[in-house]
Design an enzyme around this catalytic site. Structure first.
Site, PDB file in Angstrom:
ATOM      1  CG  ASN A 136     -48.581  73.283 -88.143  1.00 33.26           C
ATOM      2  OD1 ASN A 136     -49.682  72.730 -88.498  1.00 33.26           O
ATOM      3  ND2 ASN A 136     -48.435  73.674 -86.810  1.00 33.26           N
ATOM      4  CG  HIS A 138     -52.545  71.759 -87.067  1.00 35.66           C
ATOM      5  ND1 HIS A 138     -52.352  72.793 -86.388  1.00 35.66           N
ATOM      6  CD2 HIS A 138     -53.568  72.337 -87.691  1.00 35.66           C
ATOM      7  CE1 HIS A 138     -53.327  73.652 -86.404  1.00 35.66           C
ATOM      8  NE2 HIS A 138     -53.859  73.350 -87.270  1.00 35.66           N
TER       9      HIS A 138
HETATM   10  C1  F6R Z   1     -60.131  72.895 -86.635  1.00 31.81           C
HETATM   11  C2  F6R Z   1     -58.918  72.047 -86.714  1.00 31.81           C
HETATM   12  C3  F6R Z   1     -57.770  72.825 -87.334  1.00 31.81           C
HETATM   13  C4  F6R Z   1     -57.974  73.503 -88.528  1.00 31.81           C
HETATM   14  C5  F6R Z   1     -56.977  74.188 -89.222  1.00 31.81           C
HETATM   15  C6  F6R Z   1     -56.930  74.856 -90.255  1.00 31.81           C
HETATM   16  O1  F6R Z   1     -61.219  72.249 -85.802  1.00 31.81           O
HETATM   17  O2  F6R Z   1     -59.042  71.191 -86.129  1.00 31.81           O
HETATM   18  O3  F6R Z   1     -56.783  71.676 -87.491  1.00 31.81           O
HETATM   19  O4  F6R Z   1     -58.747  72.921 -89.619  1.00 31.81           O
HETATM   20  O5  F6R Z   1     -56.066  74.798 -88.128  1.00 31.81           O
HETATM   21  O6  F6R Z   1     -57.793  76.083 -89.869  1.00 31.81           O
HETATM   22  P1  F6R Z   1     -58.347  77.085 -90.897  1.00 31.81           P
HETATM   23  O7  F6R Z   1     -59.228  76.496 -91.787  1.00 31.81           O
HETATM   24  O8  F6R Z   1     -58.807  78.273 -90.196  1.00 31.81           O
HETATM   25  O9  F6R Z   1     -57.132  77.534 -91.854  1.00 31.81           O
END
Ligand code: F6R
Length: 253
Positions: A136, A138
């Site tokens: 999304n 973030h």
């Molecule tokens: C983790 C964080 C999140 C992740 C994001 C992607 O500390 O801040 O923003 O980087 O949710 O997560 P993955 O890598 O599991 O797809």
């Protein structure tokens, strides 16, 4: 924004690990901003190997993690403190006292957030911030919204994020619905930012991040105004990038 497209996850991880190793070579007391999630795990594995081979030294480094779930203690297996200890800190020569993860159980969260930002400032600011990205858009837990926060703060997690992160928990009901996260300001103050993404499911958001207009609905798009951002993706995550993009895209074989 510079984009490096690696052929696969392993190469993506190696390129990012090398950037971190390079920084620690020229600045042994560097301040690292670190992320959790599936994406940086390969980078951490690579850094552990480099550390074993004495090709990277963490002994003088300091680290600050992006975020932590509200309500989880550091010894909870799904907490981000636990993740960092088990995936990196326990296996390299970093001084644990110099590793920071926001507390998810502080009695006074507002004070915890303020002190977290102050500690980053006191350490001299972040030299290199490693980021993943949510589907999304973030970064950290700065979720899509009409308004974004500058500083470390407590926030609600969106349904998308709760669903995405439920893969680490026994059931979706166990996923915390709130978290403490560094704000966009804290992230944007870093000297250099490396954002990683891997896999087809990140292709759409990577195209938005690199090629769309800046929007608070895609918090990561704010990175477009940062002077020193390196986006490292694998082929699958790069698959929706158009070559007409204004950004420098380098394909690594
Ligand atoms: C983790 C964080 C999140 C992740 C994001 C992607 O500390 O801040 O923003 O980087 O949710 O997560 P993955 O890598 O599991 O797809």
């Amino acid at each position: 924004m510079k984009v490096i497209v690696a052929p696969n996850y392993e190469e993506m991880s190696k390129i990012a690990a090398k950037e971190i190793a390079k920084l620690l070579y020229v600045k042994p007391n560097a301040v690292l901003g670190l992320a959790t999630g599936s994406t940086p795990e390969g980078v951490y594995r690579e850094l552990i190997e480099l550390n074993k081979a004495e090709r990277v030294d963490f002994s003088k480094a300091t680290s600050f993690n992006l975020d932590e779930y509200k309500g989880l203690k550091g010894d909870h297996p799904q907490s981000y403190r636990y993740f960092m200890n088990s995936k990196l800190f326990n296996h390299v020569n970093i001084d644990k006292n110099k590793t920071h993860v926001p507390s998810g159980v502080a009695e006074n969260i507002e004070k915890e957030c303020k002190e977290y930002d102050e500690s980053i400032e006191k350490a001299g600011g972040i030299d290199l911030q490693l980021l993943g990205i949510g589907t999304n858009g973030h970064i950290g837990f700065n979720e899509p919204s009409d308004f974004l926060n500058l500083n470390t703060h407590e926030t609600d997690l969106t349904e998308d994020t709760i669903k995405a992160n439920s893969r680490f928990f026994d059931s979706i009901d166990e996923v915390p619905t709130r978290a403490i996260t560094m704000g966009l300001g804290s992230i944007m103050k870093a000297d250099k930012i490396i954002l990683l993404a891997s896999g087809e499911k990140k292709a759409d958001i990577i195209a938005k991040l690199v090629e769309d207009k800046i929007s608070t609905r895609v918090p990561a798009s704010m990175l477009q105004v940062h002077q020193n951002v390196l986006v490292i993706v694998d082929n699958a995550a790069a698959s929706l990038l158009k070559n007409s993009s204004n950004n420098e895209i380098e394909y690594v074989k």
